[in-house]
Design an enzyme around this catalytic site. Sequence first.
Site, PDB file in Angstrom:
ATOM      1  CB  THR A  91      -0.925   0.092   1.336  1.00 25.07           C
ATOM      2  OG1 THR A  91      -0.195  -0.102   2.544  1.00 25.07           O
ATOM      3  CG2 THR A  91      -1.910  -0.874   1.265  1.00 25.07           C
ATOM      4  N   GLY A 148      -8.501   7.034   0.640  1.00 23.70           N
ATOM      5  CA  GLY A 148      -7.018   7.247   0.400  1.00 23.70           C
ATOM      6  C   GLY A 148      -6.543   6.084  -0.179  1.00 23.70           C
ATOM      7  CD  GLN A 149      -6.383   1.229   1.036  1.00 21.32           C
ATOM      8  OE1 GLN A 149      -7.355   0.660   0.956  1.00 21.32           O
ATOM      9  NE2 GLN A 149      -5.374   0.563   1.526  1.00 21.32           N
ATOM     10  CE1 TYR A 152      -3.659  -3.281  -1.385  1.00 18.90           C
ATOM     11  CE2 TYR A 152      -5.686  -2.679  -0.512  1.00 18.90           C
ATOM     12  CZ  TYR A 152      -4.764  -3.735  -0.619  1.00 18.90           C
ATOM     13  OH  TYR A 152      -4.632  -4.506   0.016  1.00 18.90           O
ATOM     14  N   PRO A 182      -9.890 -10.697   0.931  1.00 23.39           N
ATOM     15  CG  PRO A 182      -7.782 -10.899   1.466  1.00 23.39           C
ATOM     16  CD  PRO A 182      -8.579 -10.601   0.301  1.00 23.39           C
ATOM     17  CE1 TYR A 184      -9.276  -2.238   6.971  1.00 22.99           C
ATOM     18  CE2 TYR A 184     -11.554  -2.858   6.507  1.00 22.99           C
ATOM     19  CZ  TYR A 184     -10.546  -1.875   6.417  1.00 22.99           C
ATOM     20  OH  TYR A 184     -10.714  -0.820   5.520  1.00 22.99           O
TER      21      TYR A 184
HETATM   22  P1  NAD Z   1       2.413  -8.066   4.305  1.00 21.43           P
HETATM   23  O1  NAD Z   1       3.078  -6.825   4.175  1.00 21.43           O
HETATM   24  O2  NAD Z   1       2.542  -8.913   5.531  1.00 21.43           O
HETATM   25  O3  NAD Z   1       2.913  -9.336   3.114  1.00 21.43           O
HETATM   26  C1  NAD Z   1       3.119  -8.575   1.872  1.00 21.43           C
HETATM   27  C2  NAD Z   1       4.305  -9.471   1.486  1.00 21.43           C
HETATM   28  O4  NAD Z   1       4.571  -9.011  -0.125  1.00 21.43           O
HETATM   29  C3  NAD Z   1       5.622  -9.243   2.238  1.00 21.43           C
HETATM   30  O5  NAD Z   1       6.375 -10.414   2.424  1.00 21.43           O
HETATM   31  C4  NAD Z   1       6.485  -8.377   0.998  1.00 21.43           C
HETATM   32  O6  NAD Z   1       7.853  -8.532   1.163  1.00 21.43           O
HETATM   33  C5  NAD Z   1       5.942  -8.643  -0.142  1.00 21.43           C
HETATM   34  N1  NAD Z   1       6.456  -8.139  -1.414  1.00 21.43           N
HETATM   35  C6  NAD Z   1       6.050  -6.699  -1.373  1.00 21.43           C
HETATM   36  N2  NAD Z   1       6.710  -6.391  -2.629  1.00 21.43           N
HETATM   37  C7  NAD Z   1       6.946  -7.222  -3.429  1.00 21.43           C
HETATM   38  C8  NAD Z   1       7.721  -7.566  -4.748  1.00 21.43           C
HETATM   39  N3  NAD Z   1       7.769  -6.715  -5.272  1.00 21.43           N
HETATM   40  N4  NAD Z   1       7.964  -8.837  -5.056  1.00 21.43           N
HETATM   41  C9  NAD Z   1       7.703  -9.832  -4.077  1.00 21.43           C
HETATM   42  N5  NAD Z   1       7.460  -9.741  -2.867  1.00 21.43           N
HETATM   43  C10 NAD Z   1       6.772  -8.388  -2.506  1.00 21.43           C
HETATM   44  O7  NAD Z   1       0.934  -8.106   3.943  1.00 21.43           O
HETATM   45  P2  NAD Z   1      -0.379  -9.180   3.838  1.00 21.43           P
HETATM   46  O8  NAD Z   1      -1.236  -8.474   4.893  1.00 21.43           O
HETATM   47  O9  NAD Z   1       0.313 -10.388   4.310  1.00 21.43           O
HETATM   48  O10 NAD Z   1      -1.050  -8.959   2.507  1.00 21.43           O
HETATM   49  C11 NAD Z   1      -0.700 -10.160   1.598  1.00 21.43           C
HETATM   50  C12 NAD Z   1      -1.995  -9.686   0.639  1.00 21.43           C
HETATM   51  O11 NAD Z   1      -3.251  -9.545   1.012  1.00 21.43           O
HETATM   52  C13 NAD Z   1      -1.651  -8.352  -0.211  1.00 21.43           C
HETATM   53  O12 NAD Z   1      -1.826  -8.499  -1.630  1.00 21.43           O
HETATM   54  C14 NAD Z   1      -2.806  -7.423   0.366  1.00 21.43           C
HETATM   55  O13 NAD Z   1      -2.902  -6.381  -0.654  1.00 21.43           O
HETATM   56  C15 NAD Z   1      -3.924  -8.530   0.601  1.00 21.43           C
HETATM   57  N6  NAD Z   1      -4.690  -8.108   1.675  1.00 21.43           N
HETATM   58  C16 NAD Z   1      -4.381  -7.926   3.052  1.00 21.43           C
HETATM   59  C17 NAD Z   1      -5.362  -7.636   3.713  1.00 21.43           C
HETATM   60  C18 NAD Z   1      -5.011  -7.596   5.339  1.00 21.43           C
HETATM   61  O14 NAD Z   1      -5.967  -7.193   6.225  1.00 21.43           O
HETATM   62  N7  NAD Z   1      -3.868  -7.832   5.668  1.00 21.43           N
HETATM   63  C19 NAD Z   1      -6.697  -7.213   3.433  1.00 21.43           C
HETATM   64  C20 NAD Z   1      -6.862  -7.121   2.285  1.00 21.43           C
HETATM   65  C21 NAD Z   1      -6.052  -7.939   1.064  1.00 21.43           C
END
Ligand code: NAD
Length: 244
Positions: A91, A148-149, A152, A182, A184
Site C-alpha cells: 500500500t 486514501g486508496q 490500491y 480479504p 481486515y
Molecule cells: P504483508 O506486508 O505482511 O505481506 C506482503 C508481502 O509481499 C511481504 O512479504 C512483502 O515483502 C512482499 N512483497 C512486496 N513487494 C513485493 C515484490 N515486489 N515482489 C515480491 N514480494 C513482494 O501483507 P499481508 O497483509 O500479508 O498482505 C498479503 C496480500 O493480501 C496483499 O496482496 C494485500 O494487499 C492483501 N490483503 C491484505 C489484507 C489484510 O488485512 N492484511 C486485506 C486485504 C487484502
Amino acid sequence: MSKRVAVVTGGIGGLGSAICIALARDGRTVIAADLPGDADRIARFQRDVDGLDIHVMPLDVSSFDACAAFVRDVAQHFGALDIVVNNAGITRDSTLRKMAPEQWQQVLDVNLGSAFNLCRHSIDGMIERGFGRIVNISSVSGQSGNFGQANYAAAKAGLHGFTMSLARETATKGVTVNSVSPGYIETPMTRAMPDAVRERTQSQIPVGRLGQPNDIARAVAFLTADDAGYITGANLPVNGGLFM
Ligand code: NAD
C-alpha cells in the site's frame, strides 16, 4: 502422481506465510517467493515452517524478466508450476489530491502487474499439462473502494477483471483462475492502523472481529484443491460480512 508445485508470492508475509503452511499441509511442494534482503525476516519464516516442504526463493514480482527467470528456476529445481497464488501486495496510501505518480505506479506494478508477469510465464505450461490453479489475492477495497486508496483499490479491482478474463481463456484446459478478497485481517499491515481506526473498523464487521491469516489460507487451499475444477472466474470474499 508427483507432488503439485505451488508458488506463493509475498510468501513470507502475514497472509503469505499462512497460505504456504496450508498448502504444504495439503501435500504441496511450496515456494515462498518474496523480495530478497531482510535476512532476519527470512530466518524467522524458515523457523516457523521448519519440517514442512516450503522453500524460500527471491523474486521481485514487479519485474517481467525476473518472473520469467523465476519460473525457469522453479521448474529446474522442483518441477513445473501447478499452482500460483498472486499474494504479494503493498500500500502507498494517500488521497488522490496528494498522490504522487510513483505512489500510483508502484502499487499498480506490485499488486496488479505482478499477476500478469507471473501468469504470463506459467500459463503455457499449465495448459500443456492440462492442470493449473491460480488464485489472485484481491481485497474488499477493490469491491467497495476505500478512502486514501485509489491506487490500491484500482489495482485490486483490476485483479477481478484479470481473473475473469484468464478464467475464460483457460476454462477448457483444466486451469481454474479465481480471486479471494480479504477484509481486515490481523497482519503487520493492519497492526499499523491507529487504535481508533481499528476499533471503528471492527465495529463495522458483522462477525465482530478482524480475520485471522488462516481464514484466508483455508479459502486458498479450497480453491487450489485438485477437485475444485468446477470453480473458475469466481471471487470469494473472506471479510466477516463487512461487504456483501
Ligand atoms: P504483508 O506486508 O505482511 O505481506 C506482503 C508481502 O509481499 C511481504 O512479504 C512483502 O515483502 C512482499 N512483497 C512486496 N513487494 C513485493 C515484490 N515486489 N515482489 C515480491 N514480494 C513482494 O501483507 P499481508 O497483509 O500479508 O498482505 C498479503 C496480500 O493480501 C496483499 O496482496 C494485500 O494487499 C492483501 N490483503 C491484505 C489484507 C489484510 O488485512 N492484511 C486485506 C486485504 C487484502
